[in-house]
Structures are given as structure tokens and as C-alpha cells.
Write a protein that holds these residues in place. Structure first.
Motif, PDB file in Angstrom:
ATOM      1  N   VAL A  46      87.699   8.174  51.860  1.00 49.11           N
ATOM      2  CA  VAL A  46      88.397   7.580  53.000  1.00 49.11           C
ATOM      3  C   VAL A  46      87.750   8.085  54.289  1.00 49.11           C
ATOM      4  N   PHE A  47      87.628   7.186  55.264  1.00 44.97           N
ATOM      5  CA  PHE A  47      87.279   7.585  56.620  1.00 44.97           C
ATOM      6  C   PHE A  47      88.440   7.185  57.510  1.00 44.97           C
ATOM      7  N   SER A  48      89.006   8.157  58.223  1.00 43.23           N
ATOM      8  CA  SER A  48      90.139   7.862  59.098  1.00 43.23           C
ATOM      9  C   SER A  48      89.791   8.251  60.521  1.00 43.23           C
ATOM     10  N   VAL A  49      90.470   7.613  61.452  1.00 38.82           N
ATOM     11  CA  VAL A  49      90.171   7.854  62.852  1.00 38.82           C
ATOM     12  C   VAL A  49      91.452   7.768  63.671  1.00 38.82           C
ATOM     13  N   VAL A  79      88.189  16.606  55.880  1.00 41.37           N
ATOM     14  CA  VAL A  79      87.250  17.369  56.693  1.00 41.37           C
ATOM     15  C   VAL A  79      87.129  16.713  58.067  1.00 41.37           C
ATOM     16  N   SER A  80      87.246  17.512  59.121  1.00 36.21           N
ATOM     17  CA  SER A  80      87.049  16.992  60.474  1.00 36.21           C
ATOM     18  C   SER A  80      85.595  16.572  60.636  1.00 36.21           C
ATOM     19  N   ALA A 107      79.849   8.537  57.271  1.00 34.74           N
ATOM     20  CA  ALA A 107      80.844   8.958  56.278  1.00 34.74           C
ATOM     21  C   ALA A 107      80.646   8.199  54.971  1.00 34.74           C
ATOM     22  N   GLU A 108      80.327   6.931  55.082  1.00 31.92           N
ATOM     23  CA  GLU A 108      80.063   6.112  53.898  1.00 31.92           C
ATOM     24  C   GLU A 108      78.857   6.649  53.124  1.00 31.92           C
ATOM     25  N   ARG A 153      88.347  12.979  52.391  1.00 32.74           N
ATOM     26  CA  ARG A 153      88.496  12.108  53.563  1.00 32.74           C
ATOM     27  C   ARG A 153      87.765  12.768  54.724  1.00 32.74           C
ATOM     28  N   LEU A 154      86.992  11.991  55.453  1.00 29.94           N
ATOM     29  CA  LEU A 154      86.394  12.469  56.693  1.00 29.94           C
ATOM     30  C   LEU A 154      87.196  11.870  57.844  1.00 29.94           C
TER      31      LEU A 154
END
Length: 292
Positions: A123-126, A59-60, A116-117, A96-97
């Protein structure tokens, strides 16, 4: 296991998305679905088909507050996205955010990670925003201040212990310009970062041709065609593919480079076209022209 990714545009707007998911689940295929999150609550029956062990949703998620979200996206769907994410958590579907960093939100990277946590993201990705078709000239359009803020936010996230796994993406041409100095400065403070290797991301174009990704669309890396060939042909091609192997960098220049563990040798496809040896570094990487 082959993984199929639905992205967009917005895949949940497709009238045949449910039928496609059913076909892939009957074939016992893993699914990744990339969405902006606004239509998750309207499609609970679709997500019931997901396997909690092999499938996930991305998700964005570019902001941690409604005010910042409105400033970036110019709409009022923030709370709707939060409700969609909470539904995924209730259904126990891994999600995943993903945050796309830009000038307007770069200073809030760590705050978005903490949000996000709290939401229970697996997962949090950037990644930093990258205008299409600019290639290696892109770094000229990113100010030093913005990229330094990005690296600082990444550093904060890496230094924080969390149940949410953190992933970050740094284009090698930006790394060359800014990252080496930053990483050397903070090398003693940074914890090890796991880099996932050996993943094949299936891309299917409009003609049905299947490639490892949308950046690799030449005949030498084509797996098969979903309209003219059976799934078994696709799976056989995948099993033989060099992209399935872990990439162990043995290039002498990469081995001496302080940031090779992050960039992982640069553009995979450029390496394949140049030498067919996945252990080599990207021939277009500035490090090969002007090593630090």
C-alpha cells in the motif's frame, strides 16, 4: 481480529518492543508497526515474529530521491530506509509506505508513489501535513496552490493502474474549501476509489485505558484497561462496539454532497457524541451549515 498499533515517536527505539510483540503474538493478535524506517535492518529478529498474513509495517516515505529527502528531513538516512524496506520485502512482510505531503514535496507526490511501487509496497498512502491542535482552522494555513497540487497528485495516482494499492486522506474541512470544485471538474475521469470501513484502531494511553483511537478518549467509548482487566474483556467490548460496523451514511445532507464518498461523513467521534447514530454526518461539518 484485534489489531494493535505501535507508533511513536519511533517504536523501534523502545527497549521492550520485542517483549511486547512476543506477548501479543502469544495472544494471537495482529500487529501494525509504524516506523521511520531507519532501524529496520538492526531488528531482523523482531520482524521474524510477524505473521505474513495478518501483520504489516508502515514506513514513513516522504521523498523518492536522496536529495529531496535531505531537503525535507535534514538528515542522511534515505539509503538506510531503502535498505530496511528491501529487507521487509525479502522477508515477505507486507508493508505500507506513507507520504506526508508538505510544501517542499507536494509536487513530487506521483513520483514518490511510483518509487513505492518499484520497492514492492503493498500500500502507498498519502496525507497532507496537519499541525496538531489547530482543528478546523487548519485550512486557513494551507494555500490554495499547495492544496491544488495535492489534489492533482492524488488524481494522477488514482488514474494510474498499479499493483500497489493507493490510499489518500483528505480532512473534511479542507475538502469543503477546495475539493468540491476539483472533484466535479474531474468526475468523469476519476476511477472509483475504495473506502475501507469498519476498522477499529486500538489506542492505549499511559494509564492502560483502551480507546478506538487517540482522538476518542472519553469514557463513553472506552473498551477496557489492559492493567486491570483481561484480554477477554477487551475483545468482548470490541465485538459489541458500533465502531466495528461498516458506516453507511444516511444523513440527507451527506447523501446529496458530491464529496461524501471521500470524507465518509466526517469526524466519527463527533457523530457518536451528538447522536449515537453512525449513519449521520459530522455536526461540525461546514456542509451542514452552508451546503454547496
Amino acid at each position: 481480529m484485534l489489531e494493535f498499533t505501535f507508533s511513536g515517536g519511533e517504536p523501534l527505539l523502545s527497549p521492550i518492543i520485542s517483549d511486547l510483540v512476543c506477548i501479543l503474538k502469544n495472544e494471537k493478535r495482529a500487529i501494525r508497526l509504524y516506523t521511520n524506517g531507519t532501524l529496520i535492518r538492526q531488528n531482523p529478529e523482531l520482524f521474524e515474529k510477524f505473521n505474513r498474513l495478518t501483520d504489516y509495517v508502515q514506513v514513513s516515505f516522504d521523498a523518492h530521491t536522496e536529495k529531496l529527502f535531505k531537503a525535507i528531513r535534514k538528515d542522511k538516512s534515505f539509503n538506510n530506509i531503502l535498505l530496511g524496506v528491501k529487507l521487509l520485502k525479502e522477508m515477505k512482510i507486507p508493508f505500507r509506505l506513507h507520504m506526508t505531503v508538505m510544501k517542499g514535496n507536494v509536487k513530487y507526490l506521483y513520483d514518490v508513489f511510483r518509487q513505492a511501487e518499484k520497492l514492492g509496497a503493498t500500500v502507498f498512502s498519502v496525507g497532507i501535513v496537519s499541525p496538531m491542535n489547530l482543528g478546523s482552522t487548519f485550512y486557513n494555513d494551507i494555500s490554495s496552490a499547495v492544496f491544488d497540487d495535492y489534489l492533482y497528485g492524488v488524481f494522477q495516482c488514482i488514474s494510474y493502474t498499479s499493483n500497489t494499492y493507493f490510499e489518500f486522506f483528505l480532512p473534511y474541512y479542507l475538502l469543503w474549501k477546495y475539493s468540491a470544485i476539483f472533484l466535479k471538474k474531474n468526475a468523469q475521469k476519476m476511477k472509483p476509489v475504495r473506502i475501507d470501513e469498519g476498522n477499529v484502531f486500538i489506542h492505549i494511553n499511559a494509564d492502560g485505558d483502551v480507546y478506538p483511537s487517540n482522538y476518542m478518549s472519553e469514557e463513553i467509548v472506552r473498551f477496557s484497561n489492559i492493567y486491570n482487566e483481561p484480554f477477554s474483556k477487551l475483545e468482548a467490548s470490541y465485538q459489541k462496539s458500533i465502531f466495528r460496523n461498516a458506516r453507511i451514511i444516511n444523513d440527507p445532507i451527506c447523501c446529496k454532497c458530491s464529496i461524501s464518498s471521500v470524507c465518509q461523513g466526517g469526524d466519527y467521534f463527533a457523530v457518536i457524541k451528538n447522536s449515537n447514530d453512525i449513519g449521520k454526518g459530522d455536526p461540525g461539518c461546514p456542509m451542514h451549515i452552508k451546503p454547496l
